[in-house]
Design an enzyme around this catalytic site. Sequence first.
Site, PDB file in Angstrom:
ATOM      1  N   GLU A  22      47.682  42.513  34.493  1.00  0.00           N
ATOM      2  CA  GLU A  22      48.619  42.013  33.486  1.00  0.00           C
ATOM      3  C   GLU A  22      48.938  43.028  32.393  1.00  0.00           C
ATOM      4  OE1 GLU A  22      46.664  38.295  35.210  1.00  0.00           O
ATOM      5  OE2 GLU A  22      46.078  40.353  34.721  1.00  0.00           O
ATOM      6  N   GLU A  54      42.222  34.415  38.926  1.00  0.00           N
ATOM      7  CA  GLU A  54      41.778  33.408  37.949  1.00  0.00           C
ATOM      8  C   GLU A  54      41.527  32.062  38.608  1.00  0.00           C
ATOM      9  OE1 GLU A  54      43.666  34.987  33.791  1.00  0.00           O
ATOM     10  OE2 GLU A  54      45.080  34.400  35.377  1.00  0.00           O
TER      11      GLU A  54
END
Length: 258
Positions: free
Chosen positions: A132, A112
């Site tokens: 995740e 990210e």
Amino acid sequence: MSYDNLLYEVAGPLALITLNRPRKLNAISLATVDDLHAAIAAASDDPVVRVIALTGAGDKAFAAGSDLGEVVERDLGKALEPIVQGIAERLERCPKPTIAAINGICFGGGLEVALGCDLRVAGKRARFATPEGKLGIIPGGGATQRLPRLVGRAWALDMLLTGEPIDAERALQIGLVTRLVEDVELLPTVRRLAAHLASFAPLVPRYMKAMVHSGMEGSLAAGLALEKFAQAGLCETADKKEGLAAFLEKRPPNWTGR
């Protein structure tokens, strides 16, 4: 400048920020987030710096994700804070070009951060994933939004839903990275790229970034109108006159940033 979790170096036009937690595969802690904000702000404000690059210490990881030891204790209130989202947004809004030099693992929050950069250059050992979902959560640093905008909905959903890593070759094929080099050539390539970007008038990258990032959030018509106003503004600058004169006179330009 010294930071607890980063190395910061300015060489020529390039500010190189190195995530420096190699024993934890450069996992991004809350303290690292604070250091990143400070380092990016320092590089943004330094008139000598024309390009900012991020990489990871060691040869195993750019960043393996957020520090899971901290995520275990993260409650609703903390999770609603920008954290990695804030770093990606700062990189995106930075007036100077930003480059992710991806060496090794680039997972979760590390990916990210890289998604917030304008350019992503990878070494051949690089691997990318959004794992995740395997932890009972979803990405919270911008991957659900930036990844599909970058690689398209299909590949973004494949990465997000499966959580499986992709290698550097696949990342190049889908547009997640734009340059793939031998690992030993990663930083030399980034330094050469920084020198090339620094050869342009200082206002040009800033305007280019604004056109792309802001323009893509609206309609095509609005983006095209914004582009014309931006170009018209640059046409009034001293650097535009200098750039044309230098081209016609076959000499290097002498930019002033005005």
